[in-house]
Design a protein around this motif. Structure first.
Motif, PDB file in Angstrom:
ATOM      1  N   VAL A 144       0.973  -1.269   0.449  1.00 16.76           N
ATOM      2  CA  VAL A 144      -0.056   0.489   0.523  1.00 16.76           C
ATOM      3  C   VAL A 144       0.788   1.283  -0.083  1.00 16.76           C
ATOM      4  N   ILE A 145       2.314   0.995   0.989  1.00 19.06           N
ATOM      5  CA  ILE A 145       3.270   2.010   0.261  1.00 19.06           C
ATOM      6  C   ILE A 145       3.789   2.088  -0.496  1.00 19.06           C
ATOM      7  N   TYR A 146       3.735   1.624  -1.181  1.00 22.00           N
ATOM      8  CA  TYR A 146       4.618   1.853  -2.435  1.00 22.00           C
ATOM      9  C   TYR A 146       3.877   2.373  -3.409  1.00 22.00           C
ATOM     10  N   MET A 147       2.455   1.879  -3.382  1.00 23.44           N
ATOM     11  CA  MET A 147       0.954   2.298  -4.638  1.00 23.44           C
ATOM     12  C   MET A 147       1.018   3.885  -3.985  1.00 23.44           C
ATOM     13  N   LEU A 148       1.449   3.704  -2.980  1.00 21.21           N
ATOM     14  CA  LEU A 148       1.087   6.067  -2.391  1.00 21.21           C
ATOM     15  C   LEU A 148       1.951   6.333  -3.373  1.00 21.21           C
ATOM     16  N   THR A 149       3.321   5.794  -2.790  1.00 21.65           N
ATOM     17  CA  THR A 149       4.720   7.173  -3.217  1.00 21.65           C
ATOM     18  C   THR A 149       4.896   7.181  -4.843  1.00 21.65           C
ATOM     19  N   ARG A 150       4.346   5.928  -5.169  1.00 20.27           N
ATOM     20  CA  ARG A 150       4.457   5.874  -7.009  1.00 20.27           C
ATOM     21  C   ARG A 150       2.763   6.618  -7.716  1.00 20.27           C
ATOM     22  N   ILE A 151       1.958   6.618  -6.895  1.00 18.39           N
ATOM     23  CA  ILE A 151       1.057   7.086  -7.508  1.00 18.39           C
ATOM     24  C   ILE A 151       0.781   8.327  -7.979  1.00 18.39           C
ATOM     25  N   ASN A 152       1.924   9.597  -7.690  1.00 22.31           N
ATOM     26  CA  ASN A 152       2.170  10.975  -8.440  1.00 22.31           C
ATOM     27  C   ASN A 152       2.394  10.469 -10.031  1.00 22.31           C
ATOM     28  N   GLU A 153       2.593   9.498 -10.405  1.00 20.05           N
ATOM     29  CA  GLU A 153       3.246   9.503 -11.638  1.00 20.05           C
ATOM     30  C   GLU A 153       2.519   9.593 -12.421  1.00 20.05           C
ATOM     31  N   SER A 154       0.639   8.762 -11.683  1.00 18.48           N
ATOM     32  CA  SER A 154       0.019   8.648 -13.190  1.00 18.48           C
ATOM     33  C   SER A 154      -1.258  10.194 -12.198  1.00 18.48           C
ATOM     34  N   LEU A 155      -0.934  11.057 -11.989  1.00 19.98           N
ATOM     35  CA  LEU A 155      -1.927  12.429 -11.502  1.00 19.98           C
ATOM     36  C   LEU A 155      -1.336  13.791 -12.627  1.00 19.98           C
ATOM     37  N   LYS A 156      -2.591  13.833 -13.098  1.00 21.69           N
ATOM     38  CA  LYS A 156      -2.186  15.023 -13.512  1.00 21.69           C
ATOM     39  C   LYS A 156      -2.584  16.751 -13.111  1.00 21.69           C
ATOM     40  N   ASN A 157      -3.669  16.267 -12.546  1.00 27.91           N
ATOM     41  CA  ASN A 157      -3.831  17.337 -11.748  1.00 27.91           C
ATOM     42  C   ASN A 157      -4.158  17.821 -10.301  1.00 27.91           C
ATOM     43  N   SER A 158      -3.436  16.587 -10.002  1.00 26.72           N
ATOM     44  CA  SER A 158      -3.750  16.929  -8.440  1.00 26.72           C
ATOM     45  C   SER A 158      -1.785  16.646  -7.764  1.00 26.72           C
ATOM     46  N   LYS A 159      -1.296  16.712  -6.988  1.00 30.31           N
ATOM     47  CA  LYS A 159      -0.382  15.741  -6.305  1.00 30.31           C
ATOM     48  C   LYS A 159      -1.098  14.952  -5.195  1.00 30.31           C
ATOM     49  N   LEU A 160      -0.386  14.273  -4.606  1.00 34.20           N
ATOM     50  CA  LEU A 160      -0.537  13.542  -3.308  1.00 34.20           C
ATOM     51  C   LEU A 160       0.984  13.205  -2.497  1.00 34.20           C
ATOM     52  N   SER A 161       0.362  14.124  -1.068  1.00 32.67           N
ATOM     53  CA  SER A 161       1.660  13.637  -0.070  1.00 32.67           C
ATOM     54  C   SER A 161       0.875  13.090   1.001  1.00 32.67           C
ATOM     55  N   LEU A 162       1.660  12.360   1.483  1.00 38.18           N
ATOM     56  CA  LEU A 162       1.387  10.785   2.696  1.00 38.18           C
ATOM     57  C   LEU A 162       2.271  11.450   3.538  1.00 38.18           C
ATOM     58  N   ILE A 163       0.784  11.289   5.251  1.00 40.66           N
ATOM     59  CA  ILE A 163       1.612  11.552   5.894  1.00 40.66           C
ATOM     60  C   ILE A 163       1.445  10.384   7.189  1.00 40.66           C
ATOM     61  N   GLY A 164       2.341   9.846   7.392  1.00 39.03           N
ATOM     62  CA  GLY A 164       2.582   8.584   8.291  1.00 39.03           C
ATOM     63  C   GLY A 164       2.647   9.369   9.094  1.00 39.03           C
ATOM     64  N   ILE A 165       1.725   7.936  10.102  1.00 38.98           N
ATOM     65  CA  ILE A 165       2.120   7.964  12.631  1.00 38.98           C
ATOM     66  C   ILE A 165       2.261   6.721  12.266  1.00 38.98           C
ATOM     67  N   ALA A 166       3.970   7.150  13.371  1.00 37.55           N
ATOM     68  CA  ALA A 166       3.693   5.256  14.066  1.00 37.55           C
ATOM     69  C   ALA A 166       4.494   5.608  15.439  1.00 37.55           C
ATOM     70  N   ASN A 167       4.838   5.063  15.813  1.00 40.10           N
ATOM     71  CA  ASN A 167       5.061   4.470  17.339  1.00 40.10           C
ATOM     72  C   ASN A 167       5.742   4.149  17.247  1.00 40.10           C
ATOM     73  N   ASP A 168       6.674   3.273  16.526  1.00 42.84           N
ATOM     74  CA  ASP A 168       7.936   2.767  16.201  1.00 42.84           C
ATOM     75  C   ASP A 168       8.772   3.553  15.183  1.00 42.84           C
ATOM     76  N   ILE A 169       9.661   4.085  15.558  1.00 43.52           N
ATOM     77  CA  ILE A 169      10.159   5.457  14.870  1.00 43.52           C
ATOM     78  C   ILE A 169      11.153   4.810  14.059  1.00 43.52           C
ATOM     79  N   ASN A 170      11.357   3.351  13.659  1.00 43.25           N
ATOM     80  CA  ASN A 170      12.574   2.922  12.938  1.00 43.25           C
ATOM     81  C   ASN A 170      11.917   2.171  12.115  1.00 43.25           C
ATOM     82  N   PHE A 171      10.475   1.790  12.050  1.00 42.57           N
ATOM     83  CA  PHE A 171       9.828   1.669  11.185  1.00 42.57           C
ATOM     84  C   PHE A 171       9.928   1.189   9.526  1.00 42.57           C
ATOM     85  N   VAL A 172      10.544   2.009   8.845  1.00 41.64           N
ATOM     86  CA  VAL A 172      10.749   2.377   7.758  1.00 41.64           C
ATOM     87  C   VAL A 172      12.104   1.413   6.966  1.00 41.64           C
TER      88      VAL A 172
END
Length: 280
Positions: A20-48
């Protein structure tokens, strides 16, 4: 601009993967009239670090750390909510500072502080008292601790509960001999032997010792037991394990599972005459 906020994004990744994260990070490539920004809220700071390399490269992220609330901040939150939840003069002056201090010391979590104040009020109301006092908060702390342990135990698989019951049983046995709870500990090998006995009484096949240590590590991770590595000289290293929660809380949690509740039933001791007739 579209902003997508995912709360507890670390749990999403651990449970369902990072697709799901991968899809959201790549979705801007197919958007023409808008852009998407993602905010992730986590308890585990090393989840990346759990993300696939491709996802991490697409996720051009900025990390913002929010420290836990301190006692002063929690006190402000509680005073604001108390105006809505309680009649004026019901709370003794020391109640809110005590709730805030206790919550900040252990968690720094506003939800815990609010639960503590609410539970203290419920205890006072149930006792037919007209004021909420510091003593009610102390009782609320114990109740919330117990509820947390019981809920954690309920989520465990059967073998996780069997490992915990084995440790509970060894701890209780030592306490009955007069040993202090804080001094009671065991080793991985000793606990595994007790676990085998538990599996025998439950009628379930035991897991391997390697899988057993995985359960010990998980129980340590969620705070139901404490495990540390200790050196035994020429005998190598072993884990020293001790129960982290009150034995009565662990007992209540295990009793909530019908499969384990039978282990707490005290069987009456047969008299010599009963043994004689039962053998005929």
């Amino acid at each position: 601009m579209v902003v997508v906020a995912l709360d507890e994004i670390d749990r999403l990744v651990k449970k369902s993967g990072d697709s799901v994260i991968y899809m959201l990070t790549r979705i801007n490539e197919s958007l023409k009239n808008s852009k998407l920004s993602l905010i992730g809220i986590a308890n585990d700071i090393n989840f990346v670090d759990l993300l696939d390399v491709r996802v991490r490269s697409s996720l051009v992220h900025e990390r913002i750390l929010f420290p836990p609330y301190n006692a002063r901040q929690l006190e402000d939150i509680l005073r604001d909510r108390a105006k809505i939840a309680f009649y004026e003069g019901v709370l003794e002056p020391s109640v809110i500072p005590f709730c805030a201090a206790a919550s900040a010391r252990e968690y720094g979590d506003a939800r815990v502080a609010l639960d503590l104040l609410r539970t203290a009020g419920e205890i006072a109301e149930r006792n037919g008292e007209s004021k909420v006092r510091e003593g009610h908060v102390r009782l609320a702390i114990k109740r919330l601790e117990m509820d947390t342990v019981i809920e954690a135990i309920k989520t465990l698989p059967t073998h996780g509960k069997a490992v915990l019951y084995a440790l509970y049983k060894k701890t209780l046995s030592e306490m009955r001999k007069g040993k202090k709870f804080s001094e009671i500990e065991t080793t991985t090998g000793e606990l595994y032997q007790e676990y085998l006995n538990v599996c025998y009484f439950l009628g379930i096949p035991p897991v391997t010792q390697r899988r057993f240590t995985d359960f010990v590590s998980y129980l340590d991770e969620i705070g139901l037991l404490n495990a540390r590595i200790a050196s035994r000289g020429r005998y190598g290293r072993t884990k020293i394990i001790k129960l982290a929660s009150d034995v009565s809380y662990v007992e209540e949690g295990l009793k909530s599972d019908p499969e384990f509740s039978s282990l707490f039933v005290r069987r009456p001791v047969q008299t010599s005459l009963e043994k004689y007739f039962s053998s005929l």
